[in-house]
Design a protein around this motif. Structure first.
Motif, PDB file in Angstrom:
ATOM      1  N   PRO A  70       0.724  -1.296   0.011  1.00 57.85           N
ATOM      2  CA  PRO A  70      -0.010  -0.060  -0.100  1.00 57.85           C
ATOM      3  C   PRO A  70       0.785   1.384  -0.035  1.00 57.85           C
ATOM      4  N   LYS A  71       0.277   2.391  -0.599  1.00 54.77           N
ATOM      5  CA  LYS A  71       1.023   3.629  -0.557  1.00 54.77           C
ATOM      6  C   LYS A  71       0.815   4.381   0.693  1.00 54.77           C
ATOM      7  N   GLU A  72      -0.367   4.079   1.583  1.00 54.25           N
ATOM      8  CA  GLU A  72      -0.636   4.729   2.767  1.00 54.25           C
ATOM      9  C   GLU A  72      -0.961   3.631   3.685  1.00 54.25           C
ATOM     10  N   PRO A  73      -1.213   3.495   4.902  1.00 45.71           N
ATOM     11  CA  PRO A  73      -1.557   2.507   5.924  1.00 45.71           C
ATOM     12  C   PRO A  73      -2.988   2.093   5.651  1.00 45.71           C
ATOM     13  N   VAL A  74      -3.249   0.997   5.928  1.00 43.75           N
ATOM     14  CA  VAL A  74      -4.361   0.382   5.513  1.00 43.75           C
ATOM     15  C   VAL A  74      -4.922   0.184   7.186  1.00 43.75           C
ATOM     16  N   LEU A  75      -6.214   0.805   7.427  1.00 42.27           N
ATOM     17  CA  LEU A  75      -6.451   0.860   8.708  1.00 42.27           C
ATOM     18  C   LEU A  75      -7.873  -0.001   8.662  1.00 42.27           C
ATOM     19  N   PHE A  76      -8.186  -0.729   9.885  1.00 37.75           N
ATOM     20  CA  PHE A  76      -9.230  -1.451  10.456  1.00 37.75           C
ATOM     21  C   PHE A  76      -9.439  -1.399  11.873  1.00 37.75           C
ATOM     22  N   MET A  77     -10.618  -1.784  12.362  1.00 37.06           N
ATOM     23  CA  MET A  77     -10.833  -1.805  13.726  1.00 37.06           C
ATOM     24  C   MET A  77     -11.087  -3.110  14.239  1.00 37.06           C
ATOM     25  N   LYS A  78     -10.974  -3.538  15.578  1.00 41.97           N
ATOM     26  CA  LYS A  78     -10.869  -4.477  16.311  1.00 41.97           C
ATOM     27  C   LYS A  78     -11.679  -4.128  17.630  1.00 41.97           C
ATOM     28  N   ALA A  79     -12.572  -5.019  17.935  1.00 37.86           N
ATOM     29  CA  ALA A  79     -13.488  -4.820  19.249  1.00 37.86           C
ATOM     30  C   ALA A  79     -12.517  -4.898  20.446  1.00 37.86           C
ATOM     31  N   SER A  80     -12.576  -3.917  21.312  1.00 37.02           N
ATOM     32  CA  SER A  80     -12.004  -4.302  22.628  1.00 37.02           C
ATOM     33  C   SER A  80     -12.396  -5.351  23.396  1.00 37.02           C
ATOM     34  N   THR A  81     -13.365  -5.862  23.186  1.00 40.72           N
ATOM     35  CA  THR A  81     -13.910  -6.938  23.783  1.00 40.72           C
ATOM     36  C   THR A  81     -13.253  -8.292  23.438  1.00 40.72           C
ATOM     37  N   SER A  82     -12.351  -8.366  22.242  1.00 37.71           N
ATOM     38  CA  SER A  82     -11.433  -9.300  22.045  1.00 37.71           C
ATOM     39  C   SER A  82     -10.347  -9.621  22.687  1.00 37.71           C
ATOM     40  N   LEU A  83      -9.769  -8.673  23.667  1.00 40.98           N
ATOM     41  CA  LEU A  83      -8.455  -8.698  24.442  1.00 40.98           C
ATOM     42  C   LEU A  83      -8.796  -9.894  25.371  1.00 40.98           C
ATOM     43  N   CYS A  84      -7.415 -10.584  25.433  1.00 36.56           N
ATOM     44  CA  CYS A  84      -7.350 -11.499  26.558  1.00 36.56           C
ATOM     45  C   CYS A  84      -5.963 -11.508  26.890  1.00 36.56           C
ATOM     46  N   GLY A  85      -5.706 -12.584  27.988  1.00 35.56           N
ATOM     47  CA  GLY A  85      -4.333 -12.841  28.260  1.00 35.56           C
ATOM     48  C   GLY A  85      -3.285 -13.292  27.311  1.00 35.56           C
ATOM     49  N   ALA A  86      -2.157 -13.282  27.714  1.00 35.68           N
ATOM     50  CA  ALA A  86      -1.112 -13.858  26.746  1.00 35.68           C
ATOM     51  C   ALA A  86      -1.106 -15.448  26.647  1.00 35.68           C
ATOM     52  N   PHE A  87      -1.474 -16.000  27.971  1.00 35.96           N
ATOM     53  CA  PHE A  87      -1.520 -17.645  27.929  1.00 35.96           C
ATOM     54  C   PHE A  87      -2.940 -18.040  27.944  1.00 35.96           C
ATOM     55  N   ASP A  88      -4.013 -17.106  27.676  1.00 32.03           N
ATOM     56  CA  ASP A  88      -5.171 -17.740  27.570  1.00 32.03           C
ATOM     57  C   ASP A  88      -5.626 -18.545  26.537  1.00 32.03           C
ATOM     58  N   ASN A  89      -6.607 -19.553  26.476  1.00 29.53           N
ATOM     59  CA  ASN A  89      -6.868 -20.057  25.527  1.00 29.53           C
ATOM     60  C   ASN A  89      -7.626 -19.315  24.206  1.00 29.53           C
ATOM     61  N   VAL A  90      -7.508 -19.612  23.071  1.00 31.42           N
ATOM     62  CA  VAL A  90      -8.287 -18.796  22.146  1.00 31.42           C
ATOM     63  C   VAL A  90      -9.340 -19.730  21.637  1.00 31.42           C
ATOM     64  N   GLU A  91     -10.757 -19.200  21.746  1.00 27.26           N
ATOM     65  CA  GLU A  91     -11.786 -19.527  21.263  1.00 27.26           C
ATOM     66  C   GLU A  91     -12.162 -19.746  20.032  1.00 27.26           C
ATOM     67  N   MET A  92     -12.630 -21.178  19.363  1.00 30.32           N
ATOM     68  CA  MET A  92     -12.986 -21.267  18.176  1.00 30.32           C
ATOM     69  C   MET A  92     -14.510 -20.599  18.033  1.00 30.32           C
ATOM     70  N   PRO A  93     -14.798 -19.505  17.104  1.00 35.11           N
ATOM     71  CA  PRO A  93     -16.030 -19.033  17.553  1.00 35.11           C
ATOM     72  C   PRO A  93     -17.538 -19.906  16.753  1.00 35.11           C
ATOM     73  N   VAL A  94     -18.558 -20.036  17.096  1.00 32.74           N
ATOM     74  CA  VAL A  94     -19.517 -20.703  16.548  1.00 32.74           C
ATOM     75  C   VAL A  94     -19.617 -20.208  15.046  1.00 32.74           C
ATOM     76  N   GLY A  95     -19.299 -21.408  14.468  1.00 34.35           N
ATOM     77  CA  GLY A  95     -19.471 -21.125  12.803  1.00 34.35           C
ATOM     78  C   GLY A  95     -18.142 -21.076  12.215  1.00 34.35           C
ATOM     79  N   GLY A  96     -16.996 -20.902  13.170  1.00 35.20           N
ATOM     80  CA  GLY A  96     -15.895 -20.712  12.757  1.00 35.20           C
ATOM     81  C   GLY A  96     -15.090 -21.637  12.158  1.00 35.20           C
ATOM     82  N   GLU A  97     -14.289 -21.648  10.940  1.00 31.84           N
ATOM     83  CA  GLU A  97     -13.822 -22.710  10.143  1.00 31.84           C
ATOM     84  C   GLU A  97     -12.581 -22.269   9.573  1.00 31.84           C
ATOM     85  N   LYS A  98     -11.962 -21.172   9.776  1.00 35.63           N
ATOM     86  CA  LYS A  98     -10.683 -20.798   9.144  1.00 35.63           C
ATOM     87  C   LYS A  98      -9.994 -19.875   9.796  1.00 35.63           C
TER      88      LYS A  98
END
Length: 277
Positions: free
Chosen positions: A91-119
């Motif tokens: 890109p010629k300038e930064p590509v920006l997008f947002m991520k919900a703050s509720t996604s935050l978790c600890g560095a050693f927490d499990n990551v949950e596969m969301p309902v319907g997730g496949e990739k």
């Protein structure tokens, strides 16, 4: 300084790591590791403390190293090799997008596969936490607005992100999609933010390895650019982009599945480990 949040989910206490690697409870000085704690005055007070005067903080869980995050601003395609593997030109300038703050978790927490997730995918990234309000700041003055740095895993669900009515926001924002920490490292401890090695493995296999010097847009440029479009407030988090090696870019893609383990690190900023559940 290395600032941490230790304890069960929702009951984390603020701490600081002393010279011997012990965690000291600083809840008598700050309520939490958040935007207020990252003010110049607060950091100066913390830096002047005799850590031996504070009790040890016990606990085996590191929460997200920053609390009270107002917004997470992510930068896409900020490494040339990752842009290429994703099918885009740099890109010629930064590509920006947002991520919900509720996604935050600890560095050693499990990551949950969301309902319907496949990739499910991973992205090791340098996290930059704002310490001072930034609006229309110059590149030259951007560093004065940084409160600290951390390791960040921008977990993604590519089908949600790119297929159907795909949207980057919903592909990035599921619960546990933002492991953050384990430490928030203040700028005085980082010699050169533009020269840090980062890597990520899946089940012991090296998938991502790079150096922050490979970023297209460096940290000062990102802060200056983003502050043109929105006011950055203390505690806001910028995820500065990921290098090549994500599952999406493999031929064929090898997405994460329950039981897989990710381990990631950035030089001087610590290590993370998560298992998919």
């Amino acid at each position: 300084m290395k600032l941490v949040r230790v304890g069960k989910v929702g009951a984390e206490r603020p701490g600081i790591i002393d010279a011997e690697g012990n965690i000291r409870d600083i809840s008598s000085i700050v309520d939490d590791i958040d935007g207020t704690a990252l003010s110049s005055q607060s950091l100066a007070e913390l830096s002047a403390m005799n850590l031996d005067d504070f009790p040890r903080l016990d606990g085996d869980r590191f929460g997200s190293c920053i609390s009270g995050v107002g917004k997470i601003i992510c930068v896409g395609l900020n490494y040339v090799d990752h842009a290429s593997e994703s099918g885009f030109v740099a890109p010629k300038e930064p590509v920006l997008f947002m991520k919900a703050s509720t996604s935050l978790c600890g560095a050693f927490d499990n990551v949950e596969m969301p309902v319907g997730g496949e990739k499910l995918d991973y992205e090791v990234e340098l996290g930059v936490v704002i310490g001072k309000t930034a609006k229309n700041v110059s590149v030259e003055n951007a560093a004065a607005h940084i409160g600290g740095y951390c390791v960040f895993n921008d977990v993604s669900e590519r089908a949600f992100q790119l297929e159907g009515t795909g949207q980057w926001l919903k592909g990035k924002s599921c619960d546990t999609f933002g492991p953050c920490g384990p430490w928030l490292v203040t700028p005085d401890e980082v010699k050169d933010i533009s020269n840090l090695d980062l890597q990520l493995t899946v089940n012991g296999e090296l998938r991502q390895t790079a150096n922050t010097r490979d970023m297209i847009f460096g940290v000062p440029e990102l802060i200056s650019y983003i502050s043109r479009f929105m006011t950055l407030q203390p505690g806001d988090l910028i995820a500065s982009g990921t290098p090549a090696g994500v599952a999406l870019g493999m031929k064929p893609p090898v997405y994460l599945k329950p039981g897989d383990t990710m381990e990631l690190s950035i030089e001087g900023l610590g290590q993370q480990k998560q298992t998919i559940v």
